[in-house]
Write a protein that holds these residues in place. Structure first.
Motif, PDB file in Angstrom:
ATOM      1  N   LYS A  81     -40.068  -5.968 -27.250  1.00 56.13           N
ATOM      2  CA  LYS A  81     -39.671  -5.431 -28.558  1.00 56.13           C
ATOM      3  C   LYS A  81     -38.299  -5.944 -28.966  1.00 56.13           C
ATOM      4  O   LYS A  81     -38.085  -6.337 -30.119  1.00 56.13           O
ATOM      5  CB  LYS A  81     -39.672  -3.902 -28.518  1.00 56.13           C
ATOM      6  CG  LYS A  81     -39.372  -3.264 -29.863  1.00 56.13           C
ATOM      7  CD  LYS A  81     -39.471  -1.748 -29.807  1.00 56.13           C
ATOM      8  CE  LYS A  81     -39.192  -1.134 -31.175  1.00 56.13           C
ATOM      9  NZ  LYS A  81     -39.298   0.348 -31.146  1.00 56.13           N
ATOM     10  N   LYS A  82     -37.367  -5.973 -28.020  1.00 61.64           N
ATOM     11  CA  LYS A  82     -36.023  -6.469 -28.327  1.00 61.64           C
ATOM     12  C   LYS A  82     -36.069  -7.954 -28.706  1.00 61.64           C
ATOM     13  O   LYS A  82     -35.343  -8.394 -29.614  1.00 61.64           O
ATOM     14  CB  LYS A  82     -35.098  -6.257 -27.120  1.00 61.64           C
ATOM     15  CG  LYS A  82     -34.687  -4.799 -26.892  1.00 61.64           C
ATOM     16  CD  LYS A  82     -33.729  -4.695 -25.709  1.00 61.64           C
ATOM     17  CE  LYS A  82     -33.255  -3.258 -25.507  1.00 61.64           C
ATOM     18  NZ  LYS A  82     -32.337  -3.143 -24.352  1.00 61.64           N
ATOM     19  N   LYS A 111     -52.065 -12.944 -19.855  1.00 62.59           N
ATOM     20  CA  LYS A 111     -52.991 -13.316 -20.933  1.00 62.59           C
ATOM     21  C   LYS A 111     -53.054 -12.240 -22.015  1.00 62.59           C
ATOM     22  O   LYS A 111     -52.886 -12.528 -23.212  1.00 62.59           O
ATOM     23  CB  LYS A 111     -54.377 -13.571 -20.349  1.00 62.59           C
ATOM     24  CG  LYS A 111     -55.376 -14.200 -21.304  1.00 62.59           C
ATOM     25  CD  LYS A 111     -56.616 -14.634 -20.535  1.00 62.59           C
ATOM     26  CE  LYS A 111     -57.593 -15.382 -21.418  1.00 62.59           C
ATOM     27  NZ  LYS A 111     -58.726 -15.949 -20.633  1.00 62.59           N
ATOM     28  N   ALA A 112     -53.264 -10.994 -21.617  1.00 66.74           N
ATOM     29  CA  ALA A 112     -53.322  -9.891 -22.582  1.00 66.74           C
ATOM     30  C   ALA A 112     -51.929  -9.572 -23.131  1.00 66.74           C
ATOM     31  O   ALA A 112     -51.789  -9.198 -24.303  1.00 66.74           O
ATOM     32  CB  ALA A 112     -53.936  -8.659 -21.933  1.00 66.74           C
ATOM     33  N   ASP A 113     -50.905  -9.707 -22.285  1.00 68.30           N
ATOM     34  CA  ASP A 113     -49.530  -9.464 -22.732  1.00 68.30           C
ATOM     35  C   ASP A 113     -49.164 -10.393 -23.889  1.00 68.30           C
ATOM     36  O   ASP A 113     -48.492  -9.981 -24.844  1.00 68.30           O
ATOM     37  CB  ASP A 113     -48.533  -9.695 -21.587  1.00 68.30           C
ATOM     38  CG  ASP A 113     -48.693  -8.717 -20.442  1.00 68.30           C
ATOM     39  OD1 ASP A 113     -49.129  -7.577 -20.692  1.00 68.30           O
ATOM     40  OD2 ASP A 113     -48.382  -9.104 -19.302  1.00 68.30           O
ATOM     41  N   TYR A 114     -49.619 -11.637 -23.794  1.00 66.23           N
ATOM     42  CA  TYR A 114     -49.272 -12.614 -24.824  1.00 66.23           C
ATOM     43  C   TYR A 114     -49.926 -12.250 -26.159  1.00 66.23           C
ATOM     44  O   TYR A 114     -49.290 -12.323 -27.213  1.00 66.23           O
ATOM     45  CB  TYR A 114     -49.698 -14.008 -24.379  1.00 66.23           C
ATOM     46  CG  TYR A 114     -49.228 -15.116 -25.296  1.00 66.23           C
ATOM     47  CD1 TYR A 114     -47.911 -15.188 -25.725  1.00 66.23           C
ATOM     48  CD2 TYR A 114     -50.110 -16.107 -25.738  1.00 66.23           C
ATOM     49  CE1 TYR A 114     -47.469 -16.211 -26.564  1.00 66.23           C
ATOM     50  CE2 TYR A 114     -49.681 -17.136 -26.565  1.00 66.23           C
ATOM     51  CZ  TYR A 114     -48.361 -17.174 -26.977  1.00 66.23           C
ATOM     52  OH  TYR A 114     -47.937 -18.182 -27.811  1.00 66.23           O
ATOM     53  N   VAL A 115     -51.175 -11.835 -26.109  1.00 61.96           N
ATOM     54  CA  VAL A 115     -51.860 -11.408 -27.331  1.00 61.96           C
ATOM     55  C   VAL A 115     -51.115 -10.235 -27.955  1.00 61.96           C
ATOM     56  O   VAL A 115     -50.884 -10.200 -29.178  1.00 61.96           O
ATOM     57  CB  VAL A 115     -53.320 -11.020 -27.038  1.00 61.96           C
ATOM     58  CG1 VAL A 115     -53.962 -10.410 -28.296  1.00 61.96           C
ATOM     59  CG2 VAL A 115     -54.116 -12.233 -26.569  1.00 61.96           C
ATOM     60  N   ILE A 118     -47.888 -11.409 -29.671  1.00 62.21           N
ATOM     61  CA  ILE A 118     -48.138 -12.041 -30.967  1.00 62.21           C
ATOM     62  C   ILE A 118     -48.518 -10.985 -32.004  1.00 62.21           C
ATOM     63  O   ILE A 118     -48.096 -11.063 -33.173  1.00 62.21           O
ATOM     64  CB  ILE A 118     -49.237 -13.120 -30.857  1.00 62.21           C
ATOM     65  CG1 ILE A 118     -48.786 -14.254 -29.916  1.00 62.21           C
ATOM     66  CG2 ILE A 118     -49.594 -13.673 -32.228  1.00 62.21           C
ATOM     67  CD1 ILE A 118     -47.551 -14.993 -30.368  1.00 62.21           C
ATOM     68  N   ARG A 119     -49.291  -9.993 -31.600  1.00 62.09           N
ATOM     69  CA  ARG A 119     -49.673  -8.917 -32.521  1.00 62.09           C
ATOM     70  C   ARG A 119     -48.441  -8.170 -33.022  1.00 62.09           C
ATOM     71  O   ARG A 119     -48.293  -7.917 -34.233  1.00 62.09           O
ATOM     72  CB  ARG A 119     -50.622  -7.942 -31.818  1.00 62.09           C
ATOM     73  CG  ARG A 119     -51.075  -6.777 -32.695  1.00 62.09           C
ATOM     74  CD  ARG A 119     -52.019  -5.857 -31.932  1.00 62.09           C
ATOM     75  NE  ARG A 119     -51.355  -5.238 -30.787  1.00 62.09           N
ATOM     76  CZ  ARG A 119     -50.573  -4.155 -30.875  1.00 62.09           C
ATOM     77  NH1 ARG A 119     -50.331  -3.589 -32.060  1.00 62.09           N
ATOM     78  NH2 ARG A 119     -50.012  -3.653 -29.800  1.00 62.09           N
ATOM     79  N   LEU A 120     -47.527  -7.830 -32.117  1.00 65.33           N
ATOM     80  CA  LEU A 120     -46.313  -7.119 -32.495  1.00 65.33           C
ATOM     81  C   LEU A 120     -45.382  -8.011 -33.320  1.00 65.33           C
ATOM     82  O   LEU A 120     -44.718  -7.539 -34.250  1.00 65.33           O
ATOM     83  CB  LEU A 120     -45.588  -6.624 -31.240  1.00 65.33           C
ATOM     84  CG  LEU A 120     -46.327  -5.565 -30.414  1.00 65.33           C
ATOM     85  CD1 LEU A 120     -45.564  -5.274 -29.121  1.00 65.33           C
ATOM     86  CD2 LEU A 120     -46.511  -4.290 -31.217  1.00 65.33           C
ATOM     87  N   LEU A 121     -45.338  -9.295 -32.987  1.00 64.83           N
ATOM     88  CA  LEU A 121     -44.514 -10.229 -33.750  1.00 64.83           C
ATOM     89  C   LEU A 121     -45.025 -10.340 -35.185  1.00 64.83           C
ATOM     90  O   LEU A 121     -44.238 -10.316 -36.143  1.00 64.83           O
ATOM     91  CB  LEU A 121     -44.527 -11.598 -33.071  1.00 64.83           C
ATOM     92  CG  LEU A 121     -43.742 -12.717 -33.767  1.00 64.83           C
ATOM     93  CD1 LEU A 121     -42.259 -12.382 -33.858  1.00 64.83           C
ATOM     94  CD2 LEU A 121     -43.944 -14.044 -33.023  1.00 64.83           C
ATOM     95  N   LYS A 122     -46.337 -10.445 -35.343  1.00 61.83           N
ATOM     96  CA  LYS A 122     -46.924 -10.522 -36.675  1.00 61.83           C
ATOM     97  C   LYS A 122     -46.605  -9.251 -37.472  1.00 61.83           C
ATOM     98  O   LYS A 122     -46.257  -9.314 -38.660  1.00 61.83           O
ATOM     99  CB  LYS A 122     -48.434 -10.723 -36.562  1.00 61.83           C
ATOM    100  CG  LYS A 122     -49.176 -10.695 -37.897  1.00 61.83           C
ATOM    101  CD  LYS A 122     -48.698 -11.782 -38.845  1.00 61.83           C
ATOM    102  CE  LYS A 122     -49.405 -11.689 -40.189  1.00 61.83           C
ATOM    103  NZ  LYS A 122     -48.860 -12.652 -41.166  1.00 61.83           N
TER     104      LYS A 122
END
Length: 306
Positions: A81-82, A111-115, A118-122
């Motif tokens: 998050k930071k 693998k799931a962490d990366y998804v 990206i979801r939180l970044l979007k």
């Protein structure tokens, strides 16, 4: 889209001015860091130049191919998050249009962490109208360089998925040959389209190739990366004649110098045209190029007519 790397703002401006067809630039500005989370080299002057030239800016955010640092950030919700908040603040401050996330060589456990990252970044960037593109390798047997990407889920949360259509020789091939044989690239697009809709897919093409050098005495082999302009100089200086390789759908040259045999699969306007044909054939979103500044004028003539 074209990536900028290994230069200065002045060189990026010079390189990216070569063609009006280039409408998105991606300077290599951000990298993941265990301590600072995000190290930034953002330059507002380049953003201003790009916008004045009618180009969007999606800087590259890389993980320097470091699986340990990547795991330390992605597996920790607080650090993730930071990292996202810091990146968002820099992008907003510099009036940037989007981000190109280039995390490679990740552990399968992330693998799931990366998804989720990206979801939180979007979610963090969407209120600011910023786009998120994600680079993925062409599918290959290597878990860290290919298996770490959940392409289907990434395709749902990101705006665009960019398939890096190159490096077959080090992406599970492990043999002397072309950086990107056309049939291998097209098969990769077909596989990716099983997971991601064509309207979200971009094909990245190489503005480089490799000189494979075999010691004729020891039979040992080493390779050197070459910009396309360098290859053309070699061909001219040595009076080489290109021969079409029907297997890779590329031109090919070879020569012997001393006790060394050189083999080069040539990336030129002929092979680039065929790569662009793949984009048309499958109705993809567009193309990307690694690396702006390694090209030749003939390449841009083909892209401009695309």
């Amino acid at each position: 889209m074209g990536w900028n790397a290994f230069g200065t703002t002045d060189t990026y401006i010079e390189q990216s001015s070569i063609s009006p067809t280039l409408n998105v630039v991606s300077p290599k500005w951000f990298k993941l860091d265990a301590n600072q989370l995000v190290i930034s080299e953002a330059d507002a002057r380049y953003v201003e130049w790009a916008h004045d030239s009618g180009k969007q800016v999606w800087p590259l955010f890389g993980n320097t191919f470091d699986p340990d640092v990547t795991n330390a950030i992605l597996s920790d919700p607080i650090k993730s998050k930071k990292t996202i908040n810091r990146l968002r603040d820099i992008l907003v401050q510099n009036d940037i249009d989007g981000i190109n996330v280039d995390f490679e060589n990740m552990d399968m456990k992330n693998k799931a962490d990366y998804v989720n990252f990206i979801r939180l970044l979007k979610a963090a960037l969407q209120p600011h109208g910023m786009l998120v593109s994600v680079d993925v390798s062409r599918e290959n047997p290597d878990p860290n360089w290919s298996g770490c990407f959940d392409r289907r889920k990434l395709g749902k949360v990101a705006d665009f998925i960019i398939m890096m259509g190159y490096d077959e020789d080090i992406g599970g091939g492990g043999h002397v040959g072309s950086v990107a044989p056309l049939p291998w690239v097209e098969k990769g697009i077909q596989l990716l389209l099983n997971d991601v809709p064509a309207r979200k897919v971009m094909l990245a093409i190489p503005f480089y190739t490799r000189d494979w050098v075999t010691d004729l005495n020891s039979r040992k082999i080493h390779r050197t990366d070459l910009a396309l302009a360098d290859v053309e100089r070699i061909i001219t200086d040595k009076g080489l004649v290109k021969k079409w390789d029907p297997k890779t759908k590329q031109n090919y040259v070879e020569y012997i110098e001393g006790n060394e045999k050189h083999q080069i699969w040539v990336e030129d306007e002929n092979s680039v045209k065929l790569r662009l044909d793949i984009i048309n054939k499958y109705k993809l979103k567009g193309t990307a190029a690694w690396l702006i500044g390694q090209d030749t004028p003939e390449i841009w003539q083909v892209i401009s007519s695309f």
